[in-house]
Motif scaffolding. Sequence first.
Motif, PDB file in Angstrom:
ATOM      1  N   THR A 190       0.604  -1.203   0.180  1.00 30.37           N
ATOM      2  CA  THR A 190      -0.353   0.225   0.018  1.00 30.37           C
ATOM      3  C   THR A 190       1.154   1.460  -0.029  1.00 30.37           C
ATOM      4  OG1 THR A 190      -1.677  -0.592   0.930  1.00 30.37           O
ATOM      5  CG2 THR A 190      -2.067   1.485   1.332  1.00 30.37           C
ATOM      6  N   ASP A 193      -0.809   7.473  -3.653  1.00 31.25           N
ATOM      7  CA  ASP A 193      -0.496   7.428  -5.312  1.00 31.25           C
ATOM      8  C   ASP A 193      -0.404   9.022  -5.838  1.00 31.25           C
ATOM      9  OD1 ASP A 193      -3.250   8.850  -4.784  1.00 31.25           O
ATOM     10  OD2 ASP A 193      -3.998   7.227  -6.193  1.00 31.25           O
ATOM     11  N   ALA A 199      -3.127   3.634  -2.387  1.00 31.57           N
ATOM     12  CA  ALA A 199      -3.997   2.597  -3.049  1.00 31.57           C
ATOM     13  C   ALA A 199      -3.019   1.543  -3.464  1.00 31.57           C
ATOM     14  CB  ALA A 199      -2.715   3.296  -4.436  1.00 31.57           C
TER      15      ALA A 199
END
Length: 220
Positions: A190, A193, A199
């Motif tokens: 994880t 972004d 993300a």
Amino acid sequence: MENVFLRGRNDGYEIEIPAERNFELSLQELTTLLEKVRAEDTSTREIDFKVRTGRRILTDEQRQRLYALVGQFEHFKIIEVTADVMDQTTVAALLKSKALHFVPQVIRSGQEVFYEGDVIVLGSVHQGATLMASRNIYVVGAVEGILHAGFPDNSEAIIAGDLRQAAQLRISDLVEIVADQPEIQGQQFTYIDDLHNLATAKLTDLKKIKPKLFQQLEEQ
């Protein structure tokens, strides 16, 4: 002058005290230079001085004497003293922030643990427990609690590993509830972004998405 140099700047003056010069002689010559500046500029405006000491870190006594010397002249003020080397406190903080911590123990419900640097979780993080790191978190063990990488404001951090059982994933100021994200499956990571959203991607995509981090991992 051989032991100190004074250069004019748009916003004041820069004083250079070379590390290899005698500090006592540097102060004596600096007095002469400051007297010259005062004689040429009799205005009441404040004049700022930035001091460079090269590869020498001034002791507390040397700094006090330097500030006292410049302070003898009305409206003269030192706004910055810098060296080309880091002091022990700065070096220690830098090494600490880049440390790699192995966590083999169990972090139990209600516990909140924080590490400076990267963390590899070998043990387990129980539900209701929180593990925080200033940089990245790599999960090898079992995690059912909260993982918080990049604490408090490092948006470049990642959380990697089998994250399916974690309660929450946090990076910097962002929070993700894992139960609400069915796409979190298997070995993934994880990250934040470009739109500043959390993300998730496959670990095999780490090189493409985080090339600098991937290179650092290869070099370790």
